[in-house]
Structure formats: structure tokens, C-alpha cells
Design a protein around this motif. Structure first.
Motif, PDB file in Angstrom:
ATOM      1  N   SER A  65       2.534   1.152  10.090  1.00  0.00           N
ATOM      2  CA  SER A  65       3.285   0.068   9.433  1.00  0.00           C
ATOM      3  C   SER A  65       3.665   0.404   7.994  1.00  0.00           C
ATOM      4  O   SER A  65       4.593  -0.191   7.444  1.00  0.00           O
ATOM      5  N   THR A  66       2.974   1.356   7.381  1.00  0.00           N
ATOM      6  CA  THR A  66       3.278   1.735   5.999  1.00  0.00           C
ATOM      7  C   THR A  66       3.870   3.138   5.903  1.00  0.00           C
ATOM      8  O   THR A  66       3.866   3.739   4.822  1.00  0.00           O
ATOM      9  N   LEU A  75       7.208  -5.042   6.444  1.00  0.00           N
ATOM     10  CA  LEU A  75       5.817  -5.171   6.011  1.00  0.00           C
ATOM     11  C   LEU A  75       5.407  -6.630   5.983  1.00  0.00           C
ATOM     12  O   LEU A  75       6.165  -7.490   5.551  1.00  0.00           O
TER      13      LEU A  75
END
Length: 151
Positions: A65-66, A75
Motif C-alpha cells: 500500500s505504500t 492511502l
């Protein structure tokens, strides 16, 4: 996939402590003569495998996700907070299982002493001979009458 076929961070320590590969240890643990220490160690290992798998899943989800190529609009602070809480729980469980397993392995005798014969101490035997049994004196154990000296 079963926990018996997955890797854990403590497999090497278990193999050294019990003298066999993990898959053989699980087979031995199902036998009727298996030690309680082996059964406990493998139970802790099974829980450890699951906890370590959870740590890896959360780590991979956070990394995904990052990732540098991800859109910042995707995010979610809530999702990251949830992942942080989940990671904390998984790491806490992992630490607990590691501590319990290490304590169990530390309390076991070293593997080389299990195969040795117990130490035998030999001591010289002391024998005494009693005097032959005979008739007891008439006043056995009694003190003689005091004597008075005349002046």
C-alpha cells in the motif's frame, strides 16, 4: 498448507535440541512414548508459525500500500492504523511464543547428556563385626557401688 510443513524461525534450534528434522519430530510426537517436552515444543512451534505468517502478511500489505508507484490518493490512514494494530498484536504473540519456546529449550538437558549412562558412584562398604553374643552381665549397664575410703 499445514503448520508442520511451514518454516519457522526456530526450526534450527528445535532440530538441535531434539536431534531430528522438524518433520520427523512431528511424526515422533504422535507416538505414544513421545516426551511432554517435545509435544509442548511442537505446539509452541505451530503457534509461532501462525504468528510469523501474520507478521509477514501485514508487512507485505503495508509495503504494497505504500509502494513508490502507488497513487497517494489510495492511502488510507484508517487502514494503516488497523495494520499497525494488527502488526503489534502479531509481534506480541510472536515474542510470547519465542520466549516460551526458548524457556522450554533452556530447561531441557543438553542432547549429549541424554544418550549417556547416568553417573554411578561407588563407595567402599564398611563392615563391622559384633562381639559374639554371650550371657549378659548380672548388672548390665549399672554403675558399680561407690566405694568409701576409711581414714
Amino acid at each position: 498448507m499445514s503448520v508442520t510443513t511451514r518454516f519457522s524461525s526456530q526450526d534450527t534450534a528445535l532440530e538441535e535440541a531434539f536431534g531430528a528434522p522438524v518433520h520427523q519430530l512431528y511424526a515422533t510426537a504422535t507416538a505414544s512414548g513421545a516426551s511432554a517436552a517435545l509435544r509442548r515444543a511442537l505446539e509452541l512451534r505451530s503457534f509461532l508459525v501462525l504468528a510469523e505468517e501474520q507478521v509477514v502478511r501485514v508487512r507485505d500489505r503495508v509495503h504494497q500500500s505504500t509502494a513508490p508507484g502507488r497513487d497517494l490518493g489510495e492511502l488510507s490512514a484508517d487502514a494503516l492504523r488497523f495494520d499497525a494494530q494488527w502488526m503489534e498484536a502479531a509481534l506480541s504473540a510472536r515474542d510470547g511464543y519465542l520466549t516460551a519456546l526458548a524457556g522450554l529449550l533452556r530447561s531441557m538437558p543438553p542432547p549429549e547428556s541424554a544418550s549417556r549412562r547416568p553417573v554411578e558412584f561407588t563407595q567402599a562398604k564398611i563392615t563391622t563385626a559384633l562381639p559374639p553374643a554371650g550371657p549378659a552381665p548380672t548388672r548390665a549397664g549399672a554403675a558399680g557401688a561407690p566405694t568409701v575410703k576409711a581414714r
